[in-house]
Write a protein that holds these residues in place. Structure first.
Motif, PDB file in Angstrom:
ATOM      1  N   GLU A 184       1.268  -5.379  -7.348  1.00  0.00           N
ATOM      2  CA  GLU A 184       1.139  -4.030  -7.892  1.00  0.00           C
ATOM      3  C   GLU A 184       2.069  -3.050  -7.185  1.00  0.00           C
ATOM      4  OE1 GLU A 184      -0.484  -3.267 -10.547  1.00  0.00           O
ATOM      5  OE2 GLU A 184      -1.378  -5.248 -10.791  1.00  0.00           O
ATOM      6  N   ASP A 185       2.579  -3.425  -6.002  1.00  0.00           N
ATOM      7  CA  ASP A 185       3.501  -2.560  -5.271  1.00  0.00           C
ATOM      8  C   ASP A 185       4.960  -2.832  -5.616  1.00  0.00           C
ATOM      9  OD1 ASP A 185       1.449  -1.271  -3.900  1.00  0.00           O
ATOM     10  OD2 ASP A 185       1.386  -2.809  -2.340  1.00  0.00           O
ATOM     11  N   ALA A 225      -0.616  -7.616  -4.090  1.00  0.00           N
ATOM     12  CA  ALA A 225       0.648  -7.074  -3.580  1.00  0.00           C
ATOM     13  C   ALA A 225       1.669  -6.866  -4.698  1.00  0.00           C
ATOM     14  CB  ALA A 225       1.219  -8.000  -2.507  1.00  0.00           C
ATOM     15  N   ASP A 281      11.153  -6.098  -3.673  1.00  0.00           N
ATOM     16  CA  ASP A 281       9.974  -5.328  -4.079  1.00  0.00           C
ATOM     17  C   ASP A 281      10.296  -4.425  -5.268  1.00  0.00           C
ATOM     18  OD1 ASP A 281      11.551  -3.436  -2.857  1.00  0.00           O
ATOM     19  OD2 ASP A 281       9.981  -2.649  -1.532  1.00  0.00           O
ATOM     20  N   ARG A 288       4.370   4.709  -6.395  1.00  0.00           N
ATOM     21  CA  ARG A 288       4.387   6.128  -6.038  1.00  0.00           C
ATOM     22  C   ARG A 288       5.698   6.727  -6.472  1.00  0.00           C
ATOM     23  NH1 ARG A 288       2.441   3.326  -1.874  1.00  0.00           N
ATOM     24  NH2 ARG A 288       4.459   3.255  -0.839  1.00  0.00           N
ATOM     25  N   GLY A 316       6.456   1.142  -5.072  1.00  0.00           N
ATOM     26  CA  GLY A 316       5.048   0.794  -4.849  1.00  0.00           C
ATOM     27  C   GLY A 316       4.091   1.620  -5.655  1.00  0.00           C
ATOM     28  N   THR A 332       3.978  -6.946   0.642  1.00  0.00           N
ATOM     29  CA  THR A 332       4.861  -7.475  -0.402  1.00  0.00           C
ATOM     30  C   THR A 332       5.980  -8.319   0.193  1.00  0.00           C
ATOM     31  OG1 THR A 332       4.405  -5.444  -1.641  1.00  0.00           O
ATOM     32  CG2 THR A 332       6.193  -6.828  -2.446  1.00  0.00           C
TER      33      THR A 332
END
Length: 336
Positions: free
Chosen positions: A224-225, A222, A275, A333, A331, A11
């Motif tokens: 998606e993170d 990327a 990010d 998580r 990301g 990212t």
């Protein structure tokens, strides 16, 4: 054709690659950095872009320049009143050698399709694009063909001239992730266009690829993170819902509008080197994402109210969360 494994693009590196692409395209198109950034954000988010502006303001050049800088296969299809759906998707032709019908792919089978003057072709032909834009596939005579990713449509339309045109219905407008207008350049920028043309000594411009199709797919993956904190997500929903409640609006933006805001906000965050998404990312893309997704009341047409004005009112009235809020997950998580 798509490789089995696309390169993994961190990212943190996507922003640098994207800015390099913008610099390359900006060497051809003068003074349009904000609009070009929106177009690239739409491509990074995996969507399609409607370029709606007057003739001669660089719409076609924008599409060709992005295709060259991104290393994509490019096709230009001029939409005319006599264009048939088969001219877009392809058709079965009889092959005398094999005594059988074979499929000849249309210009839709490419990475970046420029649908030039899309509102000049009848609805039946416009609809031929719908399945490809939404499902990334084409069905011809009961046979379905997948389109190789990346696949993006950049469509152009003239918002002023209505004679002999077929305005895009709301369902098809909704398929475009965002609508972008360039506007006239200022005098210094216009002189820069002339100066560059003289120094180039030819009409055409050629850009060296900055990335290729596989790298672009990695850049898109990327995104998606990129983290979206809960309050940002609710802010996106509040903005979209507010368009449905505005007194000037007959039909507000659908949940697809909320999803488009989310995807474009992630792309804007990456272009800014982050990010995670902040409220300013959402505000930056709200007008190009939502203004073509709302239908104004008939009396608003008579008053010449611009949908963009309504979206700006919604932005002013909807409280934004604190920009300093940290994402609740990173990301994808959970941070808990």
């Amino acid at each position: 054709m798509k490789n089995d494994v696309d390169p993994v693009v961190p990212t943190a590196e996507v922003g640098g690659l994207a800015r390099a692409v913008l610099d390359a395209v900006g060497s051809v198109l003068v003074g349009k950095r904000d609009a070009l950034e929106l177009v690239l954000a739409g491509i990074l988010a995996g969507g399609h872009v409607l370029l709606e502006d007057l003739p001669g303001l660089g719409k076609t050049l924008t599409a060709r320049s992005f295709a060259q800088a991104l290393g994509l296969d490019f096709r230009r299809l001029q939409f005319t009143p006599d264009l048939l759906p088969a001219d877009v998707t392809g058709s079965f032709l009889y092959d005398q050698r094999s005594a059988d019908f074979t499929f000849r792919a249309g210009p839709l089978f490419t990475n970046l399709l420029l649908a030039d003057e899309i509102n000049r072709t009848p609805p039946k032909t416009q609809a031929a694009l719908l399945e490809a834009m939404q499902e990334k596939q084409v069905s011809v005579e009961g046979v379905t063909y997948r389109l190789d990713p990346p696949f993006h449509v950049l469509a152009t339309a003239n918002p002023i001239e209505y004679e002999g045109t077929y305005p895009l219905p709301e369902a098809q407008l909704d398929r475009f992730l965002l609508r972008v207008s360039f506007g006239y350049p200022n005098r210094d920028e216009e002189w820069d266009v002339l100066r560059r043309r003289m120094s180039r000594r030819r009409e055409e411009t050629e850009l060296e690829p900055v990335v290729n199709a596989a790298t672009l797919r990695g850049m898109q993956a990327a995104l998606e993170d990129v983290a979206v904190e809960d309050s940002i997500g609710r802010y996106i929903v509040d903005l979209t819902a507010a368009t449905r409640e505005h007194p000037s609006v007959l039909v507000g933006a659908s949940p697809r509008g909320s999803l488009a805001l989310l995807l474009l906000s992630r792309a804007k965050a990456v272009l800014a080197g982050r990010d995670y998404v902040v409220p300013e990312d959402v505000k930056d893309v709200a007008v190009p994402v939502l203004s073509h997704r709302i239908t104004l009341r008939p009396e608003m047409w008579l008053r010449r109210v611009d949908p963009a004005f309504v979206v700006n009112e919604v932005l002013d009235r909807t409280p934004a969360p604190a920009s300093g809020a940290l994402p609740s997950y990173a990301g994808g998580r959970s941070a808990h």
